[in-house]
Each structure stands twice: as C-alpha cells, then as structure tokens.
Motif scaffolding. Structure first.
Motif, PDB file in Angstrom:
ATOM      1  N   LEU A 252     -20.989  43.339   1.726  1.00  0.00           N
ATOM      2  CA  LEU A 252     -21.136  42.038   1.355  1.00  0.00           C
ATOM      3  C   LEU A 252     -22.488  41.650   0.431  1.00  0.00           C
ATOM      4  N   TYR A 253     -23.670  41.851   1.212  1.00  0.00           N
ATOM      5  CA  TYR A 253     -24.655  41.335   0.569  1.00  0.00           C
ATOM      6  C   TYR A 253     -25.323  42.245  -0.456  1.00  0.00           C
ATOM      7  N   ASP A 254     -25.365  43.600  -0.184  1.00  0.00           N
ATOM      8  CA  ASP A 254     -25.764  44.463  -1.055  1.00  0.00           C
ATOM      9  C   ASP A 254     -24.861  44.689  -2.393  1.00  0.00           C
ATOM     10  N   LEU A 255     -23.566  44.239  -2.065  1.00  0.00           N
ATOM     11  CA  LEU A 255     -22.675  44.188  -3.332  1.00  0.00           C
ATOM     12  C   LEU A 255     -23.086  43.005  -4.038  1.00  0.00           C
ATOM     13  N   MET A 256     -23.491  41.498  -3.555  1.00  0.00           N
ATOM     14  CA  MET A 256     -23.858  40.658  -4.012  1.00  0.00           C
ATOM     15  C   MET A 256     -25.102  40.889  -5.128  1.00  0.00           C
ATOM     16  N   ARG A 257     -25.773  41.861  -4.685  1.00  0.00           N
ATOM     17  CA  ARG A 257     -27.017  42.069  -5.556  1.00  0.00           C
ATOM     18  C   ARG A 257     -26.604  42.925  -7.056  1.00  0.00           C
ATOM     19  N   LEU A 258     -25.587  43.305  -6.823  1.00  0.00           N
ATOM     20  CA  LEU A 258     -25.294  44.356  -7.878  1.00  0.00           C
ATOM     21  C   LEU A 258     -25.166  43.811  -9.543  1.00  0.00           C
ATOM     22  N   TYR A 259     -24.244  42.585  -9.471  1.00  0.00           N
ATOM     23  CA  TYR A 259     -23.916  42.047 -10.881  1.00  0.00           C
ATOM     24  C   TYR A 259     -25.457  41.468 -11.327  1.00  0.00           C
ATOM     25  N   PRO A 260     -26.098  40.484 -10.419  1.00  0.00           N
ATOM     26  CA  PRO A 260     -27.428  39.928 -10.752  1.00  0.00           C
ATOM     27  C   PRO A 260     -28.392  41.054 -11.300  1.00  0.00           C
ATOM     28  N   ALA A 261     -28.575  42.215 -10.533  1.00  0.00           N
ATOM     29  CA  ALA A 261     -29.254  43.236 -10.964  1.00  0.00           C
ATOM     30  C   ALA A 261     -29.194  43.746 -12.541  1.00  0.00           C
ATOM     31  N   ARG A 262     -27.752  43.581 -12.878  1.00  0.00           N
ATOM     32  CA  ARG A 262     -27.457  44.048 -14.335  1.00  0.00           C
ATOM     33  C   ARG A 262     -27.759  42.741 -15.140  1.00  0.00           C
ATOM     34  N   GLN A 263     -28.897  42.577 -15.360  1.00  0.00           N
ATOM     35  CA  GLN A 263     -29.429  41.314 -15.846  1.00  0.00           C
ATOM     36  C   GLN A 263     -29.047  41.255 -17.531  1.00  0.00           C
ATOM     37  N   GLY A 264     -28.593  40.041 -17.779  1.00  0.00           N
ATOM     38  CA  GLY A 264     -28.029  39.612 -19.170  1.00  0.00           C
ATOM     39  C   GLY A 264     -29.014  39.111 -19.800  1.00  0.00           C
ATOM     40  N   LYS A 265     -28.784  38.386 -20.973  1.00  0.00           N
ATOM     41  CA  LYS A 265     -30.028  37.916 -21.703  1.00  0.00           C
ATOM     42  C   LYS A 265     -30.946  36.743 -21.410  1.00  0.00           C
ATOM     43  N   GLY A 266     -30.344  36.087 -20.028  1.00  0.00           N
ATOM     44  CA  GLY A 266     -31.006  35.103 -19.613  1.00  0.00           C
ATOM     45  C   GLY A 266     -30.930  33.577 -20.320  1.00  0.00           C
ATOM     46  N   LEU A 267     -29.701  33.566 -20.887  1.00  0.00           N
ATOM     47  CA  LEU A 267     -29.519  32.390 -21.807  1.00  0.00           C
ATOM     48  C   LEU A 267     -29.334  30.990 -20.846  1.00  0.00           C
ATOM     49  N   ARG A 268     -28.434  30.937 -19.674  1.00  0.00           N
ATOM     50  CA  ARG A 268     -28.482  30.040 -18.857  1.00  0.00           C
ATOM     51  C   ARG A 268     -29.880  29.534 -18.217  1.00  0.00           C
ATOM     52  N   PRO A 269     -30.413  30.397 -17.630  1.00  0.00           N
ATOM     53  CA  PRO A 269     -31.740  30.061 -16.975  1.00  0.00           C
ATOM     54  C   PRO A 269     -32.667  29.415 -17.972  1.00  0.00           C
ATOM     55  N   THR A 270     -32.580  29.860 -19.208  1.00  0.00           N
ATOM     56  CA  THR A 270     -33.605  29.409 -20.300  1.00  0.00           C
ATOM     57  C   THR A 270     -33.235  28.062 -20.458  1.00  0.00           C
ATOM     58  N   LEU A 271     -31.929  27.773 -20.921  1.00  0.00           N
ATOM     59  CA  LEU A 271     -31.575  26.532 -21.174  1.00  0.00           C
ATOM     60  C   LEU A 271     -31.812  25.451 -20.084  1.00  0.00           C
ATOM     61  N   THR A 272     -31.562  25.922 -19.026  1.00  0.00           N
ATOM     62  CA  THR A 272     -31.912  24.920 -17.719  1.00  0.00           C
ATOM     63  C   THR A 272     -33.478  24.593 -17.821  1.00  0.00           C
ATOM     64  N   ILE A 273     -34.213  25.609 -17.594  1.00  0.00           N
ATOM     65  CA  ILE A 273     -35.527  25.237 -17.604  1.00  0.00           C
ATOM     66  C   ILE A 273     -36.327  24.598 -18.785  1.00  0.00           C
ATOM     67  N   ALA A 274     -35.571  24.821 -20.086  1.00  0.00           N
ATOM     68  CA  ALA A 274     -36.186  24.365 -21.190  1.00  0.00           C
ATOM     69  C   ALA A 274     -35.706  22.888 -21.225  1.00  0.00           C
ATOM     70  N   ALA A 275     -34.710  22.718 -20.977  1.00  0.00           N
ATOM     71  CA  ALA A 275     -34.111  21.321 -21.016  1.00  0.00           C
ATOM     72  C   ALA A 275     -35.115  20.352 -20.109  1.00  0.00           C
ATOM     73  N   CYS A 276     -35.279  20.950 -18.661  1.00  0.00           N
ATOM     74  CA  CYS A 276     -36.158  20.100 -17.682  1.00  0.00           C
ATOM     75  C   CYS A 276     -37.440  19.877 -18.698  1.00  0.00           C
ATOM     76  N   ALA A 277     -37.974  20.791 -19.173  1.00  0.00           N
ATOM     77  CA  ALA A 277     -39.367  20.683 -19.867  1.00  0.00           C
ATOM     78  C   ALA A 277     -39.335  19.693 -20.879  1.00  0.00           C
ATOM     79  N   ALA A 278     -38.174  19.791 -21.581  1.00  0.00           N
ATOM     80  CA  ALA A 278     -38.069  18.823 -22.877  1.00  0.00           C
ATOM     81  C   ALA A 278     -38.037  17.519 -22.430  1.00  0.00           C
ATOM     82  N   PHE A 279     -37.671  17.183 -21.260  1.00  0.00           N
ATOM     83  CA  PHE A 279     -37.751  15.699 -20.729  1.00  0.00           C
ATOM     84  C   PHE A 279     -39.027  15.480 -20.119  1.00  0.00           C
TER      85      PHE A 279
END
Length: 561
Positions: A252-279
């Motif tokens: 279970l828990y080792d499997l949960m780490r597999l997809y997050p470790a295959r990092q993508g572009k980071g679009l969603r985190p950047t939008l979230t953090i930037a929108a917070c900063a924008a306001f």
C-alpha cells in the motif's frame, strides 16, 4: 533546447537569438506572446556581424527561429535587419529613441515603415520585460564571455569606477568600452513565488533603469520554469509527509509513493500557490492544499489508467501493469483518502472558515471530474463519437479542466482568505478556455509528440478509443465509404487493437486535416482564454503571483507541438 548552464559556447548572433527565444518560450511565455502580437504576419530576416543569419516569424503566439541552410536561400523576409555587436548591445538601451541608437556602418534596416516599427516595438518589448530575468542575463553573459573581443575585457570588480575617457567620438561606443556590468547573482533559498526577476525594465547588463521611447503598459513578469520547480519541490515534500511509514508498506504505502515520485510539470501546485500569492496570501499557506490536489490527481490517474487499460504513465509502466488491478485500485483509493486528510490539515493553519471553503471546492472539483470521466467512458462503451466539438469541450472541462486549471486557482485564492463566490468565479471562464486548449494540445502530443516528453505510449489515445477533437473532426469530415472501417477499429476492445490500427486512424486524420484543425482550435481557445484572463482578473493588482498565473495562461499559446 539550450539551458543556461550548457557548456556549448554561444559564438554567433544567430545562436544567441535561438537560445534566447527558447529560454523565453519556456520561462516567460507571456513575454513571447506579447512580442509575437507586435510581429504577427511579419517575417524578419536577421544578419549578424559574424556572418550568421536567422529568420524570425510568428506562428500563432509563438516566435519561431529558422536558420537558412548553407547554400539555401530562405524566403524573402518582409523586414531585414543587419547589425554588429555594437548595435546588438544598444538594442537593449531603451533610454534612447531608435534614431539615436543607430551607429555608422553598424545597423542597417530595410522594409516598409510600419513593419519596421512593429519589429522595433517587439524587440523593445522583449528588452523591457525579458532583460530582468536572471536566466536571460546569464544567457547573454555567456555570449559576452564566449566572445569578449567586441565588448572589451571585463572590468576589475574591485577597481573603483573612474571617469570614462572618450576615445571613439561616439557616446554609444564609449559606453561599451567603459561599461561596468552588474551581473545577476543568486543566493539563498529560492522563493516559491517571486525572486526570479532581478529588476523591473532595465538595461541588459548594467542594471540602470530605463525610460523607453515606446512604452508597454507595465506588468510584472516571472520565470515560469524556476517558479514551477520551486512549487513542485515544496509540494512534493508536503505530499511525502502525508504518506505514513507503516504497514502494509509493500502492498500500500510504498505503492502510494510511486506516481507522485514520477513528477510532472507541477502545473496544479504552481497555480494554487500563485493564486494565493496573487490575492496577498503567504505562498506557504497554500502548500498543503496544493499537496491535496496532487494526491487527488495521482489517485485519479491510477484509476484512469485501469479504466483506459493504459500501459505507461510518465514513461514507466502503469501501477496496475506492475502490481495488478486489485492493489492499484486500493492504492488509488488510499491516495484520495490522504488528499482529504491533507485538506483537513489546514484547520490548524488557516482556521475553520477557510478549511470548510477548501472542502467545498474539493468536493465540487471531484464531482466535476467523475462526471467528465463518466461522459467519456459512456461514449466509448456505447460506441458513440460526438458530432460537435462542444460535447468534447464539456467533457474535457469536467474531466480535467476543473482539477487541472480552475480549481487550483480557486483553492489558492481560498487559502489567501477569498471566499466570495463572485470573486472566485472570475477564474472560471478564462481557465475553462485555457484548460480545453491545454487538453487538446495533450491529445495532439499523444499522436505526434515524442514519447519521452509526453510520458505515455505513442498513439495510446487511439488504442484506448479516446474521443478527441481530432477524432470528432475526422468522423465529421470523412467520406461515408471510410466510416465503417474507422468504426470497426474503434469498437474493438483495447486488447484487440494493434499498433497498425492506430496508425491507420492517424493516417486518416492527417488526410482530412484533423490534426491541423485541432492545432488551430487550441490556439484560438487559448487566445480567448488569455483575453478573458486580462478582463476578468483585472481586479487583481499587478504582483508576482499574478505574473505567474499570466505566464501559465500564455504557456498554452507558446507550447511547441
């Protein structure tokens, strides 16, 4: 693509131009799109003192650099500019009008007056907004250091500046000979949002402020790649903290780490953090919410890969291919459970009201996503290809648009304390259009992109029977005699399709112009989204958070296909 740390020397003006456009397309696509808007419809021929040549043109909202092959003449440009290194440097001196920057035997410009002025506006805009980016400064510094002769030797940094002696009779040349550049320097921990632009509009190498003869409305800019890397890394740390080290680890828990470790572009985190900063919020206040979004996203991916019978995700075998369907389903369920935990963890930092608002946004996002997934799976199960693009727009917005583009912005704003539905709704239409354009481009890349960049098996969408804009266009335009064969291939299950079946559909799409149609449609939707961005989000003052949001919006328009 040349990185600023690449040891390959930049010894020609044409190479510098190519590297600069590449850097800006990745790091500051809003700047590229603004310059492209000035040069639209113009082919610019550039000649440099070293004999190198280049042709600069606009494709949609992208700047495209071409290099004429040896012995092969390029098509006649609309405007020609030939300059040496003196003019190349003074091009970035915005304190002078164009007529004051020309040096004898240094700059030659030919072309219709209006088009020449449009080119000058484009380059002045690039100078105003791009010269402050650390990456651009480093790039041009490497060019200067690779070919020091035209610039003079670097001044001794410890030697106090003395009065410049005029030796050439030309003020511009004396400036070059006695310059004391203040190069960009880093240092310290990178910020999540901000810190990627050294200064506002400036001269490229000496740091003095500029008062341009032609002025673009002031906006903030940001280095998108650097910001996404920082947000992706910080969110990854937060995600890791939510996955416990306890039994059953292997199942279970080792499997949960597999997809997050295959990092993508980071679009969603950047939008979230930037929108917070924008306001006006603290970027760190949005990190847990960004981690929750990524946990939801990875849980969705695990389940989607099973439903689609996908074999690869981000360049590696899918979870169910490696560990079986049962463990994969359970892992996806667990990731979604951890995402809820991550949302609730904001109680001790953001308080009850904002956390309840985050829960509301997350529930809405998940509902939209499962409804969109149901629409697409229903079409495949019922062997239906929608007749119109609007059906795809609705499905795409629900399935991926909300949790990829719209919800991250709204959730980031909530983290900053924004709970007014009308204000949160200002993100919706702009990022709906941008999200559809982004998804169409992803669909195109699955057909014609490089597997190592896209991360899924080539033509996987055709093997899975995905109802894309290209497929809808094909069924809308192909002859009746072709239809039975295309339908017969689509109706087969994934396991009964071969690669040549997908290639047959792709060939039909090429014959009927379906891919070109999709490219143009994505560009039009992206342009409409950017227009809505500037109109609907004008309530947000210019700041570094908004600058990042703008760069992401323009990323779609400058993405290479």
């Amino acid at each position: 693509m040349r990185a600023v740390t690449d040891p390959i020397p930049l010894r020609t003006g044409a190479a510098l131009l190519t590297a600069t456009v590449d850097e800006l397309s990745q790091r500051a696509p809003a700047i590229v799109a603004a310059a492209a808007g000035q040069m639209r419809g113009i082919r610019l021929g550039l000649g440099f003192h070293d004999g190198s040549r280049a042709l600069l043109s606009v494709r949609h909202s992208r700047l495209v650099v071409e290099h004429p092959a040896d012995g092969v003449e390029a098509a006649d440009p609309d405007v020609e500019v030939v300059f040496d290194n003196r003019a190349l440097n003074l091009l970035f001196d915005l304190q002078h009008r164009p007529a004051d920057q020309a040096l004898p035997d240094s700059l030659d410009t030919r072309g219709p007056r209006e088009q020449v002025l449009a080119v000058w506006r484009a380059f002045s805009l690039l100078a105003q907004r791009a010269a402050g980016l650390r990456s651009v400064q480093e790039l041009w510094r490497s060019y200067r250091d690779d070919a020091p002769a035209p610039w003079g030797e670097r001044a001794d940094e410890d030697e106090p500046p003395g009065p410049a002696e005029s030796t050439s009779g030309w003020e511009g040349m004396d400036y070059l000979l006695h310059r004391r550049p203040q190069d960009a320097t880093g240092g310290g921990e990178p910020e999540l949002v901000g810190g990627t632009v050294v200064t506002r509009p400036r001269l490229l190498w000496d740091g003095r402020g500029s008062s341009p003869w032609w002025h673009e409305s002031p906006v903030h800019d940001a280095d998108l790649l650097a910001t996404m890397a920082a947000c992706r890394a910080r969110t990854g740390e937060a995600m890791e903290a939510f996955v416990p080290y306890r039994e059953p680890r292997a199942e279970l828990y080792d499997l949960m780490r597999l997809y997050p470790a295959r990092q993508g572009k980071g679009l969603r985190p950047t939008l979230t953090i930037a929108a917070c900063a924008a306001f006006g919020g603290r970027p760190e206040d949005a990190v847990r919410a960004a981690a929750a979004l990524e946990l939801f996203h990875n849980g969705f991916l695990v389940h989607d890969d099973i439903a689609d019978e996908s074999t690869h995700r981000r360049g590696l075998p899918t979870l169910h291919e490696e560990h079986g369907i049962g463990l994969a389903v359970n892992c996806g369920d667990g990731l979604n459970l951890l995402a809820v935990d991550a949302i609730l963890s904001n109680l001790d930092t953001l308080g009850l009201a904002r956390t309840l608002a985050l829960i509301h946004e997350a529930i809405h996002m998940c509902r939209e996503s499962v409804e969109g997934q149901a629409m697409e799976l229903g079409w495949i199960h019922q062997h239906v290809v929608p007749a119109e693009d609007e059906a795809y727009f609705t499905m795409s917005t629900k399935k991926t648009g909300w949790y990829t583009c719209i919800s991250p912005c709204r959730i980031g704003a909530v983290c900053a304390g924004v709970t007014d539905p009308a204000l949160l709704g200002r993100f919706d239409e702009a990022f709906r259009l941008i999200g559809i354009a982004f998804q169409i481009q992803d669909d195109i890349l699955n057909l014609v992109g490089q597997e190592e960049l896209y991360g899924k098996e080539p033509l996987g969408d055709l093997l899975e029977g995905k109802r894309t804009v290209m497929l809808i266009h094909l069924f809308r335009t192909m002859a009746e005699a072709e239809r039975p064969r295309m339908q017969e291939i689509l109706q087969r299950p994934r396991s009964a399709k071969a690669q040549q079946d997908a290639e047959e559909i792709l060939a039909a799409m090429r014959r009927h112009g379906s891919i070109d149609y999709a490219v143009d449609l994505a560009a039009r939707l992206a342009d409409e989204g950017i227009t809505r961005f500037e109109e609907d989000l004008a309530v947000i003052p210019e700041n570094e958070g908004k600058a990042v949001l703008r760069q992401i919006a323009h990323y779609v328009t400058t993405r290479l296909l």
